[in-house]
Design an enzyme around this catalytic site. Structure first.
Site, mmCIF file in Angstrom:
data_model
loop_
_atom_site.group_PDB
_atom_site.id
_atom_site.type_symbol
_atom_site.label_atom_id
_atom_site.label_comp_id
_atom_site.label_asym_id
_atom_site.label_seq_id
_atom_site.Cartn_x
_atom_site.Cartn_y
_atom_site.Cartn_z
ATOM 1 N N ASP A 43 0.856 -1.192 0.000
ATOM 2 C CA ASP A 43 0.000 0.000 0.000
ATOM 3 C C ASP A 43 0.896 1.248 0.000
ATOM 4 O OD1 ASP A 43 -1.848 1.974 0.467
ATOM 5 O OD2 ASP A 43 -2.883 0.922 2.082
ATOM 6 N N ASP A 55 -3.034 2.353 -6.044
ATOM 7 C CA ASP A 55 -1.927 2.377 -5.077
ATOM 8 C C ASP A 55 -1.852 1.155 -4.177
ATOM 9 O OD1 ASP A 55 -4.279 2.997 -3.766
ATOM 10 O OD2 ASP A 55 -3.346 4.386 -2.384
ATOM 11 N N GLU A 56 -2.574 0.100 -4.500
ATOM 12 C CA GLU A 56 -2.591 -1.095 -3.647
ATOM 13 C C GLU A 56 -2.493 -2.361 -4.477
ATOM 14 O OE1 GLU A 56 -5.828 -1.647 -0.881
ATOM 15 O OE2 GLU A 56 -6.013 0.519 -0.681
#
Length: 417
Positions: A10, A112-113
């Site tokens: 993350d 973003d993960e």
DNA sequence: TCTGGGGTCCTAGGACCC
DNA sequence: TCTGGGGTCCTAGGACCC
């Protein structure tokens, strides 16, 4: 069966960190991550909300999604920078490229993960905490931003783990650590427990994840239906879904929507906005090699009330013109005449376009539309989205292509991810 | 000119069929 | 002779995520 080993990676304050790194690389001295700052939309065009915040900004109680105006009230003098979506896609891709060197089974959960299935890597890398730290360090050194990595036997626990303490950290949350590390957390920290569920749980005097885990499951289920069972399972660390590669094939639907910079008060203008949304939506649909069998239109009024209308159609379509024509009808059927702030078009019930490609209908109109769409798509891919636009938009003050396209003519994240 | 945009899944109610 | 009942499909809206 062997236990799975899952990493959840993350990026910390992704949009804000990425903009901060970009500015440092372009000679700025101030690191946005170290001061109260946000990435915020453009207030003049009514997009003024917080998209991401720095950790110092968080200390002022600023929340993602809140209006910039209230953020400024909480922290006068806060720095706000505009989003740079094409930069974010580059950063996201660069991160994925590094992760791919450690496992082929990666699920891109958002820009973003990522989830990484490391199950069969654990003989290669016995020391998985050391490995996670190596990944974390490499991203920091090579790309300039920090990530948190959570490690466990399933995706849910890995995700909770990556959220434990930020930034720039690796955490484990294995089943034998649930009681100590997860149960003391506030119930709203649990994945899938949002505002509405939190309120209901508070009324049951459930405030921590541990209290949820030890509550009567049948009781939760009768109150919250399947969602009750889901969050009870999550609170007990029970979750078994696979890390699966994201692709167009298992995509369920897609849509474009926009808040218009002024209130739309007449049908003609509304239709133009709908068309501009269908231009990008149609292109994305064709790019995904899908057709759709359901079209939906949503309206948000200047009083912020939202309503929608959808229609199932008899045969699969992917033509901009057909989607737009249905959108117009749906809009006309449902619009109550109030000033409109926001319009959206979405398509779902997707199916592969491989059969409709050879025209099944022997219909010249369908063939003609297909040829037009194909030609326009090619030009836009080669020369940019705005290289060819419908003349109706000239001097209209309405963007000819809306949604799905960043300011740099890049297709938006979802069509790349 | 305070309240974005992209998704997924679930539920309730009505229509319709047998 | 007030109100069957199961099943499926469709639509609208809500909750949740990032």
């Amino acid at each position: 069966m062997k236990n799975k080993l899952i990493f959840h990676v993350d990026a910390n304050s992704a949009y804000l960190s990425w903009s901060a790194v970009d500015r440092l690389q372009h000679g700025e001295n101030l690191d946005l991550r170290e001061v109260p700052s946000v990435v915020g939309g453009d207030e003049k065009s009514r997009h003024g909300i917080v998209l991401a915040k720095s950790i110092p900004a968080k200390k002022y109680g600023i929340k993602t999604g809140e209006p910039l105006l209230t953020a400024r009230r909480k922290c006068p003098g806060i720095i706000s920078v505009p989003p740079k979506y094409e930069l974010y896609i580059k950063c996201s891709n660069a991160m994925l490229k590094i992760l791919n060197q450690y496992s082929p089974i990666i699920q891109r959960f958002s820009v973003d993960e990522c989830f990484m299935d490391m199950t069969d890597m654990d003989n290669l890398y016995d020391d998985f905490s050391g490995l996670a730290n190596e990944i974390r360090e490499r991203i920091k050194n090579e790309l300039g931003f920090t990530v948190n990595i959570g490690i466990s036997n399933n995706k849910l626990l890995a995700k909770v783990a990556s959220d434990l303490r930020k930034p720039d950290m690796v955490h484990t949350l294995f089943p034998n650590e649930i009681k100590e590390k997860m149960w003391p957390l506030s119930v709203e920290d649990l994945f899938m427990v949002g505002r509405a569920t939190t309120e209901k749980l508070y009324k049951l005097n459930i405030h921590t994840i541990g209290e949820l885990a030890n509550h009567d499951r049948e009781m939760l289920e009768s109150l919250l239906k399947s969602h009750g069972r889901l969050i009870w399972n999550y609170a007990n660390g029970i979750e078994e879904s696979e890390v699966r590669k994201s692709n167009f094939i298992n995509m369920k639907g897609m849509g474009n929507s926009t808040t218009i910079s002024f209130d739309v008060e007449n049908r003609t203008t509304a239709h133009m906005v709908l068309l501009s949304l269908c231009e990008s939506l149609g292109m994305r649909l064709r790019n995904s090699e899908n057709c759709c069998r359901l079209v939906a239109v949503s309206i948000r009024t200047n009083k912020l009330e939202t309503y929608s209308r959808q229609r199932k159609i008899d045969f699969p379509i992917d033509s901009t013109k057909y989607i737009a024509n249905i959108a117009y009808k749906l809009f006309d059927e449902v619009w109550r005449g109030e000033p409109i702030r926001h319009l959206g078009v979405s398509v779902s019930e997707l199916c592969s376009n491989e059969f409709s490609q050879v025209s099944m209908f022997d219909d010249r109109d369908i063939d003609k539309n297909k040829a037009i769409d194909t030609a326009i798509d090619k030009i836009r891919l080669k020369y940019g989205a705005n290289s060819i636009v419908k003349s109706i938009f000239l001097h209209s003050g309405i963007k000819p292509i809306n949604g799905g396209v960043g300011e740099g003519d890049y297709p938006v994240m979802t069509s790349i991810l």
